[in-house]
Design a protein around this motif. Sequence first.
Motif, mmCIF file in Angstrom:
data_model
loop_
_atom_site.group_PDB
_atom_site.id
_atom_site.type_symbol
_atom_site.label_atom_id
_atom_site.label_comp_id
_atom_site.label_asym_id
_atom_site.label_seq_id
_atom_site.Cartn_x
_atom_site.Cartn_y
_atom_site.Cartn_z
ATOM 1 N N GLN A 39 0.830 -1.206 0.000
ATOM 2 C CA GLN A 39 0.000 0.000 0.000
ATOM 3 C C GLN A 39 0.864 1.255 0.000
ATOM 4 O O GLN A 39 0.683 2.169 -0.814
ATOM 5 C CB GLN A 39 -0.901 0.003 1.239
ATOM 6 C CG GLN A 39 -1.929 -1.109 1.287
ATOM 7 C CD GLN A 39 -2.602 -1.190 2.644
ATOM 8 O OE1 GLN A 39 -2.308 -2.091 3.430
ATOM 9 N NE2 GLN A 39 -3.489 -0.262 2.937
ATOM 10 N N ALA A 90 -2.882 5.034 5.580
ATOM 11 C CA ALA A 90 -2.946 3.654 5.117
ATOM 12 C C ALA A 90 -2.885 2.734 6.325
ATOM 13 O O ALA A 90 -2.131 2.989 7.269
ATOM 14 C CB ALA A 90 -1.788 3.348 4.174
ATOM 15 N N ASP A 115 -6.151 -2.191 3.844
ATOM 16 C CA ASP A 115 -5.948 -3.481 3.208
ATOM 17 C C ASP A 115 -7.296 -4.177 3.056
ATOM 18 O O ASP A 115 -8.257 -3.889 3.782
ATOM 19 C CB ASP A 115 -5.003 -4.320 4.074
ATOM 20 C CG ASP A 115 -4.590 -5.625 3.413
ATOM 21 O OD1 ASP A 115 -4.714 -5.738 2.179
ATOM 22 O OD2 ASP A 115 -4.140 -6.531 4.135
ATOM 23 N N TYR A 142 -7.426 -1.698 -0.689
ATOM 24 C CA TYR A 142 -6.307 -2.263 -1.432
ATOM 25 C C TYR A 142 -6.661 -3.676 -1.899
ATOM 26 O O TYR A 142 -6.244 -4.663 -1.316
ATOM 27 C CB TYR A 142 -5.075 -2.274 -0.534
ATOM 28 C CG TYR A 142 -3.788 -2.781 -1.146
ATOM 29 C CD1 TYR A 142 -3.253 -2.220 -2.304
ATOM 30 C CD2 TYR A 142 -3.075 -3.802 -0.524
ATOM 31 C CE1 TYR A 142 -2.058 -2.665 -2.831
ATOM 32 C CE2 TYR A 142 -1.871 -4.252 -1.041
ATOM 33 C CZ TYR A 142 -1.367 -3.683 -2.194
ATOM 34 O OH TYR A 142 -0.162 -4.132 -2.712
#
Length: 360
Positions: A39, A90, A115, A142
């Motif tokens: 990521q 992230a 994620d 992601y």
Amino acid sequence: MSRTDGSTYAPHPVPAPVVGPGEFTIAAIGLDHGHIHGQVGGLIGAGAELAWVYDPDPRKSEAFAARHPGVRIARSEDEVLDDPAVHLVAGAAVTSERCALGIRVMEAGKDYFTDKAPLTTLEQLAAAKDAVARTGRKYAVYYSERLHVETAVFASQLIAQGAIGRVLQVIGTGPHRLGTGRPDWFFDKERYGGILCDIGSHQIEQILHYTGASDGEVVRSQVANYHHPEHPGLDDFGDAMLVMDNGATGYFRCDWFTPDGLQTWGDGRSIILGTEGFIEQRKYMQLGEPQSTGGHLYLANGQGETAFHLTGEVGYPYFGELVLDCLNRTENAMTQQHAFKAAELSVKAQAHAVDLTGRD
């Protein structure tokens, strides 16, 4: 990067900056899964600057910082969220905790990039949707098996060009290697969400994307624990069949049975059938070619057969599009509706799955 362990696998960067130095600042919170490196690496390749990292386990923060010299290790989550310079956070927290983290991030006025799977229950989905509507921030996901794979990117381009006509069906396989050293939460279904919610979300997202559907129905889904009785909460096999709202269909299988002798963590493939031809992707390797680089795509249509080797040729445009979407408040990388719909169908596939091995 490890080719043999999917939990630490991250593709080599293909830099394509869309912003200049200091124009887009990111941070990382929650380092429970190695996908955080993919990521962050993708965003850095798009020109983002990494300012902060935080995890409740300082050892994880220190290891992350060793890979990213110059990043500051925060003393708390709030130290990151209180920094007005940070545009996006992230995170790769424990799967069941990703939604709560995302809500905190969005309520702090920042976009969130989690994620997969982005959540584990329909209640979390409702809370995430409410937070997006309330804050106006993004809850990006992601889905790396499409976004961070060059064959998958190129397949999208071919479909957009009409190379195989209208897509009728997508078949995907997502085998993974279980390996050793997995954390306790990985085997707790309440925390990882089950195999169809977890790694199955990659496949459902691809079915939605390649068919061009906006919704779908899970017609049949199945899970099993065939070979790991020492971990009764683990689904080591799962598959599902879907019918999409435009009449296309999808089928996928995911499992934890990649053998130790295989050169990589999983021989991920897909076949996309259209009215005028088909596309096959061999994403990570070629069977029988030791240490192959993957990146193989095959196209057959009315003009003939073509084999493509795409490693280093296509790049990963999602990350630059996401950076620009955050700055311009657009939805070119992936719509919020699409990201959430993939999550919804994944949760439903898991919730309605028949257990082939008779667990309660």
